[in-house]
Design a protein around this motif. Sequence first.
Motif, mmCIF file in Angstrom:
data_model
loop_
_atom_site.group_PDB
_atom_site.id
_atom_site.type_symbol
_atom_site.label_atom_id
_atom_site.label_comp_id
_atom_site.label_asym_id
_atom_site.label_seq_id
_atom_site.Cartn_x
_atom_site.Cartn_y
_atom_site.Cartn_z
ATOM 1 N N ALA A 116 89.902 59.558 46.707
ATOM 2 C CA ALA A 116 90.908 60.623 46.794
ATOM 3 C C ALA A 116 90.831 61.289 48.170
ATOM 4 C CB ALA A 116 90.670 61.645 45.694
ATOM 5 N N ASP A 136 99.026 60.106 44.688
ATOM 6 C CA ASP A 136 99.394 59.019 45.597
ATOM 7 C C ASP A 136 100.373 58.052 44.944
ATOM 8 O OD1 ASP A 136 97.541 59.844 47.748
ATOM 9 O OD2 ASP A 136 95.999 59.312 46.285
ATOM 10 N N LEU A 148 98.867 49.964 43.721
ATOM 11 C CA LEU A 148 97.795 50.917 43.976
ATOM 12 C C LEU A 148 96.695 50.795 42.934
ATOM 13 C CD1 LEU A 148 99.709 54.197 44.955
ATOM 14 C CD2 LEU A 148 98.879 52.367 46.442
ATOM 15 N N GLY A 207 94.392 55.122 45.492
ATOM 16 C CA GLY A 207 94.715 56.538 45.425
ATOM 17 C C GLY A 207 94.524 57.087 44.026
ATOM 18 N N ARG A 254 96.452 62.137 52.296
ATOM 19 C CA ARG A 254 97.055 60.793 52.235
ATOM 20 C C ARG A 254 98.551 60.888 51.954
ATOM 21 N NH1 ARG A 254 93.969 58.355 48.523
ATOM 22 N NH2 ARG A 254 92.675 57.216 50.016
ATOM 23 N N GLY A 307 99.094 55.481 51.552
ATOM 24 C CA GLY A 307 98.728 54.909 50.261
ATOM 25 C C GLY A 307 99.236 53.487 50.119
#
Length: 272
Positions: A155, A174, A148, A170, A159, A164
């Motif tokens: 944002a 996340d 990630l 994220g 989610r 994600g």
Amino acid sequence: MLIRIGFDIELQVTAPTALIHMLQVHPSRARDLQGGENLVLSSSLHTDHYLDGFGNRCARVRIPPGVESVRLRNQALVYDTGQPDPVDFGARQHATADLPVETLPFLLPSRYCEVDSELLQFAWDSFSHAAPGWPRVQAICDFVHRHLRFDYGNARPTRTALEGFREGTGVCRDFTHLAITLCRAMNVPARYVTGYLGDIGVPPAPYPMDFSAWFEVYLGERWHTFDARHNTPRIGRIVIARGRDAADVPITMVFGANTLKRFEVTTEEALG
């Protein structure tokens, strides 16, 4: 070490409603508060205080006709050891049949953690070769930290862990949701934590202070702290609330139309 914490949050409302907030330090850290907290509402509004099913301190604020905004402010000093998160490389993973029953809800799918999705097979394909226990959880954190990309601009409060995973981006929640989901898929109880985490012992982050999210796993007969976003032990975590995922621990929830007008968070070492 003393850590100064606080916030200044203002919400504009358009009609009589109610506000639920989880903004007070978790009972597990109550003894570390130096003189208590100083939570102040902008108006003298009736507030009901209670503990939720996870043991978090919550409050319901009743907003009557004529009130157009609610401002919540708090400040406190909290004692902290000043030590980074403990590390226990030998913490073992329990067989599911041997886990304490109170940990079992943290193995199940939840609102933002779809254990019963393609992530289940992905987890077993990716992490079954890692040694059970601490090494396996750390391997999951290493993956999430790499996979990630942290980006406040992307944002999104809706989610999920699977989204994600697919989107590759994220914020701290996340990272936390994805790591929790992968841990649960590998039969490791994992729970979501929200709280204060300042830039203590690390370079200041180049964005406004916010509340943070991390997670805890049950290994070796106790809960341990992990953080897939930073992926390194940190100093000064102060827990506000714990739950299955972010849906269980909203900082504020208004039951009606509202607009966030102000959001400032403070968490820093108190010097002098």
